[in-house]
Scaffold this motif. Structure first.
Motif, PDB file in Angstrom:
ATOM      1  N   ALA A 122       0.824  -1.212   0.000  1.00  0.00           N
ATOM      2  CA  ALA A 122       0.000   0.000   0.000  1.00  0.00           C
ATOM      3  C   ALA A 122       0.856   1.260   0.000  1.00  0.00           C
ATOM      4  O   ALA A 122       0.594   2.206  -0.761  1.00  0.00           O
ATOM      5  N   VAL A 123       1.879   1.301   0.847  1.00  0.00           N
ATOM      6  CA  VAL A 123       2.704   2.505   0.943  1.00  0.00           C
ATOM      7  C   VAL A 123       3.576   2.660  -0.302  1.00  0.00           C
ATOM      8  O   VAL A 123       3.750   3.776  -0.815  1.00  0.00           O
ATOM      9  N   ALA A 124       4.127   1.562  -0.822  1.00  0.00           N
ATOM     10  CA  ALA A 124       4.935   1.643  -2.041  1.00  0.00           C
ATOM     11  C   ALA A 124       4.097   2.140  -3.215  1.00  0.00           C
ATOM     12  O   ALA A 124       4.563   2.956  -4.033  1.00  0.00           O
ATOM     13  N   ALA A 125       2.858   1.661  -3.315  1.00  0.00           N
ATOM     14  CA  ALA A 125       1.971   2.121  -4.386  1.00  0.00           C
ATOM     15  C   ALA A 125       1.634   3.598  -4.212  1.00  0.00           C
ATOM     16  O   ALA A 125       1.574   4.355  -5.195  1.00  0.00           O
ATOM     17  N   GLU A 126       1.418   4.024  -2.966  1.00  0.00           N
ATOM     18  CA  GLU A 126       1.144   5.429  -2.689  1.00  0.00           C
ATOM     19  C   GLU A 126       2.329   6.303  -3.112  1.00  0.00           C
ATOM     20  O   GLU A 126       2.156   7.362  -3.729  1.00  0.00           O
ATOM     21  N   ILE A 127       3.538   5.850  -2.789  1.00  0.00           N
ATOM     22  CA  ILE A 127       4.735   6.606  -3.149  1.00  0.00           C
ATOM     23  C   ILE A 127       4.901   6.682  -4.659  1.00  0.00           C
ATOM     24  O   ILE A 127       5.147   7.752  -5.231  1.00  0.00           O
ATOM     25  N   ALA A 128       4.778   5.529  -5.323  1.00  0.00           N
ATOM     26  CA  ALA A 128       4.925   5.507  -6.778  1.00  0.00           C
ATOM     27  C   ALA A 128       3.904   6.429  -7.434  1.00  0.00           C
ATOM     28  O   ALA A 128       4.228   7.167  -8.380  1.00  0.00           O
ATOM     29  N   GLY A 129       2.673   6.426  -6.934  1.00  0.00           N
ATOM     30  CA  GLY A 129       1.642   7.276  -7.501  1.00  0.00           C
ATOM     31  C   GLY A 129       1.946   8.746  -7.344  1.00  0.00           C
ATOM     32  O   GLY A 129       1.624   9.565  -8.221  1.00  0.00           O
ATOM     33  N   ARG A 130       2.582   9.118  -6.245  1.00  0.00           N
ATOM     34  CA  ARG A 130       2.922  10.525  -6.006  1.00  0.00           C
ATOM     35  C   ARG A 130       4.060  10.998  -6.899  1.00  0.00           C
ATOM     36  O   ARG A 130       4.273  12.194  -7.048  1.00  0.00           O
ATOM     37  N   HIS A 131       4.803  10.058  -7.464  1.00  0.00           N
ATOM     38  CA  HIS A 131       5.976  10.426  -8.267  1.00  0.00           C
ATOM     39  C   HIS A 131       5.845   9.941  -9.707  1.00  0.00           C
ATOM     40  O   HIS A 131       6.817   9.516 -10.339  1.00  0.00           O
ATOM     41  N   GLY A 132       4.635   9.990 -10.200  1.00  0.00           N
ATOM     42  CA  GLY A 132       4.399   9.723 -11.610  1.00  0.00           C
ATOM     43  C   GLY A 132       4.540   8.272 -12.021  1.00  0.00           C
ATOM     44  O   GLY A 132       4.786   7.993 -13.202  1.00  0.00           O
ATOM     45  N   GLY A 133       4.403   7.344 -11.079  1.00  0.00           N
ATOM     46  CA  GLY A 133       4.481   5.924 -11.411  1.00  0.00           C
ATOM     47  C   GLY A 133       5.892   5.386 -11.529  1.00  0.00           C
ATOM     48  O   GLY A 133       6.096   4.255 -11.985  1.00  0.00           O
ATOM     49  N   VAL A 134       6.901   6.181 -11.116  1.00  0.00           N
ATOM     50  CA  VAL A 134       8.289   5.725 -11.198  1.00  0.00           C
ATOM     51  C   VAL A 134       8.521   4.550 -10.256  1.00  0.00           C
ATOM     52  O   VAL A 134       7.865   4.426  -9.219  1.00  0.00           O
ATOM     53  N   ARG A 135       9.426   3.661 -10.595  1.00  0.00           N
ATOM     54  CA  ARG A 135       9.792   2.569  -9.699  1.00  0.00           C
ATOM     55  C   ARG A 135      10.555   3.120  -8.501  1.00  0.00           C
ATOM     56  O   ARG A 135      11.354   4.038  -8.643  1.00  0.00           O
ATOM     57  N   VAL A 136      10.318   2.537  -7.350  1.00  0.00           N
ATOM     58  CA  VAL A 136      10.939   3.031  -6.127  1.00  0.00           C
ATOM     59  C   VAL A 136      12.102   2.132  -5.710  1.00  0.00           C
ATOM     60  O   VAL A 136      12.179   0.966  -6.114  1.00  0.00           O
ATOM     61  N   ASP A 137      13.011   2.692  -4.924  1.00  0.00           N
ATOM     62  CA  ASP A 137      14.034   1.912  -4.230  1.00  0.00           C
ATOM     63  C   ASP A 137      13.546   1.678  -2.799  1.00  0.00           C
ATOM     64  O   ASP A 137      12.757   2.463  -2.268  1.00  0.00           O
ATOM     65  N   ALA A 138      14.012   0.608  -2.168  1.00  0.00           N
ATOM     66  CA  ALA A 138      13.590   0.316  -0.801  1.00  0.00           C
ATOM     67  C   ALA A 138      14.724  -0.347  -0.034  1.00  0.00           C
ATOM     68  O   ALA A 138      15.525  -1.093  -0.614  1.00  0.00           O
ATOM     69  N   ILE A 139      14.775  -0.063   1.271  1.00  0.00           N
ATOM     70  CA  ILE A 139      15.751  -0.680   2.172  1.00  0.00           C
ATOM     71  C   ILE A 139      14.985  -1.198   3.387  1.00  0.00           C
ATOM     72  O   ILE A 139      14.186  -0.466   3.978  1.00  0.00           O
TER      73      ILE A 139
END
Length: 300
Positions: free
Chosen positions: A96-113
């Motif tokens: 849910a949070v990764a999808a929220e982040i991606a949506g806020r940044h134009g659908g770009v793939r995210v990095d995660a740690i």
């Protein structure tokens, strides 16, 4: 049922937000004014876990790229209701949070740690939704030792209903948890994590505050009862095809990474041992953040 966390001060600077998800109400911190690939940080699981555990990484990234830090269900500002906490719940929160982040940044793939046991949840999130992620980092990940490695049933856990009934009883539960999160007990376990008496005092203080909020015992008791440990950690790590940087310490009680050499030979994995405890980003933040900066920069 949601619980009030009015007495809990923020663990990190930036905006604190809460969203409704399949895993209940999930809180996260956001500092997204900078440009670049967004970074999601995920704390470990223990009796007093929360987003403060990723504070050095968050502060380093703040201002250089969009950075977010999740409070997993049962911890920090996320929902702490009395329910079963298991890997599925944690993965749903990450989704849910990764999808929220991606949506806020134009659908770009995210990095995660992710840190420690949460590395297994991040691995499952990536396997289930690879299109969301560009690359991931793992800090002292669980599942590389003899006890918690495994190719068991997909989505399974190591939970014991009997243990959960005992520790979560109305009579014993509160007293047991009060002992578990007393200052001497928490200092003892942090010293085991750091492999030294030189723990981070800011982390200790915030952990103590967070662990004494309403509903704080529910997720830790599922942890104690084994429900938050997956049975298929090895299978999940083997299924990762995106770039992975794994850092782990070599001092303390959580340094059994005997299975790591098998992954070191994989073209998408980079593994590095550091002369620290299980939280190297607190002990040697310059080395850890430098390693992740170089890793992510190399993907551009």
């Amino acid at each position: 049922m949601a619980t009030s966390l009015d007495a809990l001060t923020p663990a990190l600077p930036g905006r604190r937000e809460v969203i409704d998800t399949a895993a209940g109400r999930v809180g996260f911190y956001a500092s997204s004014e900078a440009e670049g690939v967004p970074l999601l940080l995920i704390h470990s699981i223990n009796a007093a876990a929360n987003a403060y555990e990723v504070r050095p990484l968050y502060l380093h990234a703040q201002g250089a790229r969009p950075v977010y830090a999740l409070d997993l269900p049962g911890f920090g500002f996320s929902e702490r209701s009395r329910r079963l906490y298991d890997p599925r719940l944690m993965v749903d929160a990450i989704h849910a949070v990764a999808a929220e982040i991606a949506g806020r940044h134009g659908g770009v793939r995210v990095d995660a740690i992710a840190v420690s046991l949460s590395a297994t949840y991040l691995a499952r999130a990536v396997v289930e939704r690879p299109e969301v992620y560009r690359a991931i980092g793992l800090i002292s990940p669980t599942g590389f030792d003899r006890r918690l490695a495994g190719r068991g049933p997909a989505g399974g856990d190591r939970g014991s209903p009997r243990v959960r009934r005992i520790v979560d009883s109305a009579v014993l539960g509160p007293a047991l948890f009060a002992l578990l999160v007393s200052r001497p007990s928490m200092r003892f376990f942090l010293r085991k994590t750091f492999g030294s008496k030189r723990i981070d005092e800011g982390l200790f203080a915030y952990d103590h505050l967070s662990a004494h909020q309403p509903g704080a015992r529910h997720a830790p008791y599922c942890f104690v009862a084994g429900y938050l440990f997956p049975t298929d950690a090895t299978t999940l790590y083997e299924a990762l095809t995106l770039p992975v940087l794994m850092l782990h310490g070599s001092r303390g009680d959580f340094v059994d990474f005997r299975d790591a050499p098998r992954f070191a030979g994989r073209p998408n994995w980079t593994i590095r041992a550091l002369p620290t405890g299980a939280f190297p980003h607190f002990e040697d933040p310059a080395t850890v953040t430098g390693a992740f900066d170089a890793f992510f920069a190399g993907l551009a």
